[in-house]
Write an enzyme that holds these catalytic residues in place. Structure first.
Site, PDB file in Angstrom:
ATOM      1  N   GLU A  64       0.823  -1.204   0.000  1.00  0.00           N
ATOM      2  CA  GLU A  64       0.000   0.000   0.000  1.00  0.00           C
ATOM      3  C   GLU A  64       0.861   1.259   0.000  1.00  0.00           C
ATOM      4  O   GLU A  64       0.556   2.241  -0.690  1.00  0.00           O
ATOM      5  CB  GLU A  64      -0.924   0.013   1.223  1.00  0.00           C
ATOM      6  CG  GLU A  64      -1.928  -1.128   1.263  1.00  0.00           C
ATOM      7  CD  GLU A  64      -1.385  -2.336   2.007  1.00  0.00           C
ATOM      8  OE1 GLU A  64      -0.155  -2.514   2.024  1.00  0.00           O
ATOM      9  OE2 GLU A  64      -2.191  -3.107   2.560  1.00  0.00           O
ATOM     10  N   PRO A 271      11.990 -14.952  -0.748  1.00  0.00           N
ATOM     11  CA  PRO A 271      10.861 -15.198   0.160  1.00  0.00           C
ATOM     12  C   PRO A 271      10.166 -13.911   0.561  1.00  0.00           C
ATOM     13  O   PRO A 271      10.789 -12.856   0.658  1.00  0.00           O
ATOM     14  CB  PRO A 271      11.507 -15.886   1.361  1.00  0.00           C
ATOM     15  CG  PRO A 271      12.934 -15.433   1.339  1.00  0.00           C
ATOM     16  CD  PRO A 271      13.286 -15.243  -0.106  1.00  0.00           C
ATOM     17  N   ARG A 272       8.873 -14.015   0.820  1.00  0.00           N
ATOM     18  CA  ARG A 272       8.100 -12.841   1.242  1.00  0.00           C
ATOM     19  C   ARG A 272       8.649 -12.264   2.539  1.00  0.00           C
ATOM     20  O   ARG A 272       8.650 -11.052   2.732  1.00  0.00           O
ATOM     21  CB  ARG A 272       6.626 -13.255   1.417  1.00  0.00           C
ATOM     22  CG  ARG A 272       5.697 -12.096   1.786  1.00  0.00           C
ATOM     23  CD  ARG A 272       5.547 -11.132   0.633  1.00  0.00           C
ATOM     24  NE  ARG A 272       4.560 -10.099   0.912  1.00  0.00           N
ATOM     25  CZ  ARG A 272       4.257  -9.132   0.055  1.00  0.00           C
ATOM     26  NH1 ARG A 272       4.869  -9.074  -1.123  1.00  0.00           N
ATOM     27  NH2 ARG A 272       3.363  -8.222   0.358  1.00  0.00           N
ATOM     28  N   GLY A 313      14.114  -4.741  -0.546  1.00  0.00           N
ATOM     29  CA  GLY A 313      14.278  -3.648  -1.495  1.00  0.00           C
ATOM     30  C   GLY A 313      15.030  -3.992  -2.766  1.00  0.00           C
ATOM     31  O   GLY A 313      15.486  -3.091  -3.459  1.00  0.00           O
ATOM     32  N   GLU A 314      15.149  -5.279  -3.097  1.00  0.00           N
ATOM     33  CA  GLU A 314      15.909  -5.646  -4.290  1.00  0.00           C
ATOM     34  C   GLU A 314      15.074  -6.384  -5.335  1.00  0.00           C
ATOM     35  O   GLU A 314      15.635  -6.948  -6.276  1.00  0.00           O
ATOM     36  CB  GLU A 314      17.115  -6.503  -3.908  1.00  0.00           C
ATOM     37  CG  GLU A 314      18.173  -5.755  -3.112  1.00  0.00           C
ATOM     38  CD  GLU A 314      19.507  -6.470  -3.084  1.00  0.00           C
ATOM     39  OE1 GLU A 314      20.480  -5.934  -3.650  1.00  0.00           O
ATOM     40  OE2 GLU A 314      19.577  -7.571  -2.502  1.00  0.00           O
ATOM     41  N   ASN A 338       1.262  -8.938  -5.505  1.00  0.00           N
ATOM     42  CA  ASN A 338       1.279  -7.942  -6.573  1.00  0.00           C
ATOM     43  C   ASN A 338       2.034  -8.440  -7.812  1.00  0.00           C
ATOM     44  O   ASN A 338       3.242  -8.668  -7.760  1.00  0.00           O
ATOM     45  CB  ASN A 338       1.949  -6.683  -5.993  1.00  0.00           C
ATOM     46  CG  ASN A 338       2.141  -5.597  -7.002  1.00  0.00           C
ATOM     47  OD1 ASN A 338       1.650  -5.671  -8.127  1.00  0.00           O
ATOM     48  ND2 ASN A 338       2.866  -4.565  -6.614  1.00  0.00           N
ATOM     49  N   PRO A 339       1.346  -8.581  -8.969  1.00  0.00           N
ATOM     50  CA  PRO A 339       2.047  -8.962 -10.198  1.00  0.00           C
ATOM     51  C   PRO A 339       2.497  -7.766 -11.038  1.00  0.00           C
ATOM     52  O   PRO A 339       3.075  -7.944 -12.109  1.00  0.00           O
ATOM     53  CB  PRO A 339       0.970  -9.751 -10.955  1.00  0.00           C
ATOM     54  CG  PRO A 339      -0.298  -9.042 -10.599  1.00  0.00           C
ATOM     55  CD  PRO A 339      -0.118  -8.548  -9.166  1.00  0.00           C
ATOM     56  N   GLU A 341       4.794  -5.480 -10.534  1.00  0.00           N
ATOM     57  CA  GLU A 341       6.239  -5.242 -10.627  1.00  0.00           C
ATOM     58  C   GLU A 341       6.896  -6.121 -11.688  1.00  0.00           C
ATOM     59  O   GLU A 341       7.601  -5.606 -12.559  1.00  0.00           O
ATOM     60  CB  GLU A 341       6.882  -5.425  -9.261  1.00  0.00           C
ATOM     61  CG  GLU A 341       6.459  -4.347  -8.262  1.00  0.00           C
ATOM     62  CD  GLU A 341       7.126  -4.500  -6.913  1.00  0.00           C
ATOM     63  OE1 GLU A 341       7.729  -5.566  -6.665  1.00  0.00           O
ATOM     64  OE2 GLU A 341       7.044  -3.555  -6.099  1.00  0.00           O
TER      65      GLU A 341
END
Length: 427
Positions: A64, A271-272, A313-314, A338-339, A341
């Site tokens: 978000e 991984p998330r 962040g990568e 989210n797809p 990116e």
């Protein structure tokens, strides 16, 4: 007069300072709070309020908060006098935002929904306009902000079936909170139907799509991209992104299947929750795979089967390297991630059946032949092997990029709504 349930909640909240501090200590012990900034969660500001008009955006977490950065950037370019405050509730979102926030923008942790904490927060920041995103509605925050005369907007609203059922259960209280929003922009027709049923008037709501479609692709370190590209020397690879517990085992089995027909195939596994990296490494190694861990500054050498990208962040780096990406949370019953990116960076997209969090965009990607659904390890492995042929992955990647690049008008509509409701003294 406020409904009984809302009145009871606010009565408790007005006297909940002790309860709130105990909750924060429990979260701190579980690693869910930043000890250096814990006071922010009690409404104590760690930064001064900037001079001039201030627009406050609240976003629950990473996805978000990143979705509103383009809106803030463009608002700042439109009016150099505007300042921006972004609040979130997770440590991860704070870390990512620190590197990506536009000029004249500061971050604070959102206070717990305890009235004294909220009043302390609002008394310091005194926002001219408040903007909520998606579906995190805190009753004390909304009520206290509205009672101060601050206009409130809701952008990028999305209500899942599960969330909607919880709101239906409190009926009149939900309607009372929704009445505080001057205008609402929603992601899809299903959310609009839920909000209408909850009592939000049609003339205060518009279906505009999701802000994530208008978000620029995540950045990356260009020198690191060049270094890794040179090291890999054209080696075939794919990315398993935002995976959850259980999906790493599936991805490992799929990788073994795909390796049989693709010499030197490498999997980048992101991984998330990056803190799971060492445990994932041990699990994969026990399966006989050669694993390197990004957090240990290891590189994916020629002997490496799986490169665990357990850093924050990568993702912009991994999606640029990988021509094919499986987006996790979709084989596990999480609801998908989210797809946009990978789509914006030209990666062909694979996903499992559980994508209800992003049902609309996955349906559009599938219909445009920009994504493929897989059901299990066998299907994922066979599809990855097939898409290692550029003639198969390139048309998918282009279709995904084309679809993702069509969402700039969502950002335009959000900016227009904000400017319309910005008080005259601030504008």
């Amino acid at each position: 007069m406020k409904p009984l349930a809302l009145s009871a909640y606010l009565a408790f909240s007005r006297n909940a300072e002790g309860w709130g501090r105990r909750q924060l200590q429990k979260r701190l012990a579980r690693g869910k709070e930043d000890p250096a900034r814990l006071a922010e969660r009690e409404g104590h500001a760690s930064l001064p309020r900037p001079e001039g008009p201030l627009v406050w955006f609240h976003a629950a977490s990473v996805g978000e908060s990143l979705s509103i950065l383009e809106v803030i950037k463009r608002l700042g370019l439109h009016d150099p006098a505007l300042n921006f405050l972004v609040t979130t509730g997770t440590v991860t979102s704070a870390e990512l935002l620190s590197a990506r926030m536009p000029p004249r923008c500061v971050h604070q942790f959102i206070p717990l929904d305890v009235v004294p904490f909220v009043r302390r927060f609002l008394g310091h920041w005194q926002p001219d306009l408040a903007i909520w995103t998606e579906s995190e509605f805190w009753p004390a925050l909304i009520t206290e902000t509205s009672d101060r005369g601050t206009p409130i907007l809701l952008l990028n609203a999305r209500l899942s079936e599960r969330s909607a059922r919880r709101w239906y259960a409190i009926g009149k209280s939900a309607r009372c909170l929704l009445d505080r929003f001057a205008a609402v922009q929603v992601q899809d027709d299903a959310t609009a139907a839920h909000l209408r049923k909850l009592g939000l008037p049609r003339d205060r709501m518009a279906v505009t799509g999701t802000l994530k479609e208008g978000t620029p692709p995540p950045p990356c370190d260009e020198s690191e991209l060049a270094r890794l590209s040179g090291m890999l020397k054209g080696r075939p690879l794919w990315c398993a992104a935002s995976t959850h517990e259980g999906e790493e085992e599936i991805a490992a089995e799929a990788h073994r299947i795909a390796q049989k027909g693709t010499h030197r195939l490498l999997m980048i596994l992101a991984p998330r929750h990056p803190e799971r990296g060492p445990a994932i490494r041990d699990m994969l190694a026990a399966k006989g795979l050669a694993v390197r861990l990004r957090s240990e500054t290891a590189s994916p050498d020629e002997d490496c089967d799986v490169y665990v990208a357990d850093t924050l962040g990568e993702m912009g780096l991994w999606y640029r390297l990988a021509p094919v990406s499986f987006v996790g949370g979709s084989l596990a019953r999480v609801g998908g991630h989210n797809p946009y990116e990978p789509a914006a960076l030209g990666s062909a997209i694979l996903h499992g059946p559980h994508v209800h969090n992003f049902a609309d965009i996955y349906a559009r990607l599938d219909a445009a032949a920009a994504a493929l659904r897989v059901e299990d390890a066998a299907g994922l492995g066979a599809t990855v092997a097939e898409l290692m042929q550029p003639s198969r992955s390139a048309p998918m990647a282009y279709a995904a990029w084309e679809l993702s690049s069509s969402g700039a008008d969502v950002t335009d509509k959000a900016i227009a709504l904000i400017l319309e409701h910005l008080p005259e003294k601030a504008a």
